[in-house]
Design a protein around this motif. Structure first.
Motif, PDB file in Angstrom:
ATOM      1  N   CYS A 127       0.833  -1.206   0.000  1.00 52.26           N
ATOM      2  CA  CYS A 127       0.000   0.000   0.000  1.00 52.26           C
ATOM      3  C   CYS A 127       0.868   1.257   0.000  1.00 52.26           C
ATOM      4  N   HIS A 128       1.915   1.257   0.798  1.00 47.71           N
ATOM      5  CA  HIS A 128       2.850   2.382   0.877  1.00 47.71           C
ATOM      6  C   HIS A 128       3.440   2.676  -0.504  1.00 47.71           C
ATOM      7  N   ARG A 129       3.843   1.623  -1.202  1.00 48.82           N
ATOM      8  CA  ARG A 129       4.421   1.785  -2.550  1.00 48.82           C
ATOM      9  C   ARG A 129       3.386   2.349  -3.527  1.00 48.82           C
ATOM     10  N   ASP A 130       2.166   1.820  -3.486  1.00 45.63           N
ATOM     11  CA  ASP A 130       1.136   2.277  -4.424  1.00 45.63           C
ATOM     12  C   ASP A 130       0.689   3.704  -4.134  1.00 45.63           C
ATOM     13  N   LEU A 131       0.612   4.073  -2.867  1.00 44.71           N
ATOM     14  CA  LEU A 131       0.206   5.431  -2.526  1.00 44.71           C
ATOM     15  C   LEU A 131       1.253   6.464  -2.945  1.00 44.71           C
ATOM     16  N   ALA A 132       2.489   6.032  -3.058  1.00 42.50           N
ATOM     17  CA  ALA A 132       3.559   6.936  -3.488  1.00 42.50           C
ATOM     18  C   ALA A 132       3.687   6.991  -5.006  1.00 42.50           C
ATOM     19  N   ASP A 133       2.975   6.122  -5.710  1.00 44.32           N
ATOM     20  CA  ASP A 133       3.088   6.011  -7.170  1.00 44.32           C
ATOM     21  C   ASP A 133       2.218   7.072  -7.838  1.00 44.32           C
ATOM     22  N   GLY A 184       1.375   7.344 -10.819  1.00 47.43           N
ATOM     23  CA  GLY A 184       0.493   6.731 -11.791  1.00 47.43           C
ATOM     24  C   GLY A 184      -0.796   6.209 -11.195  1.00 47.43           C
ATOM     25  N   LEU A 185      -0.841   6.088  -9.867  1.00 47.53           N
ATOM     26  CA  LEU A 185      -2.035   5.589  -9.185  1.00 47.53           C
ATOM     27  C   LEU A 185      -2.723   6.688  -8.383  1.00 47.53           C
ATOM     28  N   ALA A 186      -2.368   7.945  -8.646  1.00 49.47           N
ATOM     29  CA  ALA A 186      -2.871   9.058  -7.847  1.00 49.47           C
ATOM     30  C   ALA A 186      -4.381   9.226  -7.936  1.00 49.47           C
ATOM     31  N   GLU A 187      -4.991   8.740  -9.018  1.00 49.27           N
ATOM     32  CA  GLU A 187      -6.437   8.884  -9.176  1.00 49.27           C
ATOM     33  C   GLU A 187      -7.229   7.747  -8.538  1.00 49.27           C
ATOM     34  N   GLN A 188      -6.522   6.741  -8.059  1.00 46.14           N
ATOM     35  CA  GLN A 188      -7.217   5.616  -7.440  1.00 46.14           C
ATOM     36  C   GLN A 188      -7.556   5.940  -5.984  1.00 46.14           C
ATOM     37  N   THR A 191      -0.334  18.345  -9.428  1.00 43.09           N
ATOM     38  CA  THR A 191      -1.413  19.312  -9.479  1.00 43.09           C
ATOM     39  C   THR A 191      -2.415  19.126  -8.363  1.00 43.09           C
ATOM     40  N   GLY A 192      -2.251  18.135  -7.576  1.00 45.00           N
ATOM     41  CA  GLY A 192      -3.205  17.920  -6.509  1.00 45.00           C
ATOM     42  C   GLY A 192      -3.165  16.495  -6.054  1.00 45.00           C
ATOM     43  N   VAL A 193      -4.070  16.165  -5.168  1.00 42.64           N
ATOM     44  CA  VAL A 193      -4.100  14.829  -4.633  1.00 42.64           C
ATOM     45  C   VAL A 193      -5.528  14.427  -4.442  1.00 42.64           C
ATOM     46  N   ARG A 194      -5.751  13.151  -4.659  1.00 41.15           N
ATOM     47  CA  ARG A 194      -7.126  12.672  -4.492  1.00 41.15           C
ATOM     48  C   ARG A 194      -7.382  12.376  -3.039  1.00 41.15           C
TER      49      ARG A 194
END
Length: 346
Positions: A287-293, A295-299, A343-346
């Motif tokens: 999860c830590h890796r994906d949250l830092a990615d 490319g997955l910022a919109e998930q 540009t932002g964060v979900r």
């Protein structure tokens, strides 16, 4: 002819160096590959279709630490011969363990032939003649090779002589569990630090030893510590592969490996862990890796958590904060802030 060694890429600092035939002139590529094989493993006679020589492509990633050398080879079809003459010329007294990652091949030694497909494991004894071949009908094959001294394999000499014609199938039994360990090692070899490579390469020999002991029907010949380490390594790979399964529980893991729940807990306790704790740590790391990615910022955060087996959002948030000192949302926001152009964060 001694060819100039091509420029290696910059992965060496992470424990891996990659050498490519594409970095030498086209007319010299197969000759270079021939010479490189002799330097990395042992002298061989390499042959390929004459029509392929001037457009031959291959590369090898090398992680060489401690007594085990791990190499990941991607190559066009060719044949490799280890002849009596070459053995007399140089005998390093090493074994090579091969795991087919892509494509296929075959091996002939001691009068027997073995055909290999993805996931299969095979041991090569460089002290005796053999012929091996990358599948001629496959444009590109990939194999993970571990090279190590014969003395690292703690099996009786009489059993070692039988290994040349033993194929360990990667689709069933102990072979499947060992194959998954090797395939995972191949997938992540370029990400490993020097320390991780040493540990995992040594574990791979333990896994191989246990698998060969099973294939030869002499499991009792495998030392108890080796069997324990090999089993633990296979369980770790099984857990990593199934992290997203919410039903990944200690009883399910024990059943998949045909051991008691009590023995499973004992294996983890010997390394200072609990089964549930080890699973949770691996899930949090993913999860830590994906949250830092980026490319997955919109998930959505809860979707990432669910993908790695966290079905309760509140529980995930508490566990993440305990492990990393920030909530998942705060961590993602920090990552977005330090990324140029964010540009932002979900």
């Amino acid at each position: 002819m001694i060819l100039v060694r091509p420029r290696a890429d910059d992965t060496r600092e992470w424990g891996m160096e990659t050498i490519r035939t594409a970095d030498v002139p086209a007319k010299e590529r197969f000759a270079f590959w021939h010479e490189l094989n002799g330097k990395l493993w042992a002298p061989y006679d390499l042959r390929c279709d004459p029509g392929l020589e001037h457009r031959f492509q291959a590369q090898v990633g090398i992680s060489d630490f401690g007594p085990v050398q791990a190499t990941l080879i991607t190559t066009m079809p060719h044949t490799i011969l280890r002849t009596p003459k070459l053995i007399r010329q140089s005998d390093p007294e090493v074994f090579k363990l091969g795991c087919i990652v892509r494509g296929g091949g075959m091996k002939e030694q001691d009068g027997g032939r073995v055909d290999l497909v993805v996931g299969d494991l095979m041991l090569y004894d460089t002290s005796r003649p053999y012929l091996s071949e990358f599948a001629p009908d496959v444009p590109e094959s990939r194999v993970l090779l571990l090279r190590f001294p014969r003395t690292l394999l703690p099996l009786p000499e009489k059993d070692l002589r039988r290994l040349s014609t033993v194929r360990i199938p990667g689709d069933r039994g102990v072979g499947a569990l060992s194959s998954q360990f090797m395939l995972q090692l191949a997938r992540h070899l370029d990400e490993l630090s020097a320390a991780e490579t040493i540990r995992l390469s040594t574990l791979a020999v333990d896994v191989l030893t246990a698998a060969l002991g099973d294939a030869l029907d002499v499991p009792s010949a495998v030392p108890c510590p080796t069997r324990r380490r090999a089993l633990t390594a296979r369980i770790h790979v099984f857990i990593q592969k199934n992290l997203g399964d919410a039903d990944l529980t200690p009883p399910a893991i024990a059943a998949a490996h045909h051991i008691s729940l009590r023995y499973l807990h004992k294996l983890f306790q010997q390394d200072g862990h609990t089964v549930a704790g080890w699973i949770r740590e691996r899930r949090l790391e993913s999860c830590h890796r994906d949250l830092a990615d980026p490319g997955l910022a919109e998930q959505p955060i809860n979707a990432i958590a669910a993908r790695w087996g966290f079905t309760d959002s509140a529980h995930f948030s508490r566990a993440f904060r305990t492990a990393y000192g920030l909530s998942p949302r705060q961590f993602r926001h920090e990552c977005a802030t330090v990324r140029p152009g964010a540009t932002g964060v979900r």
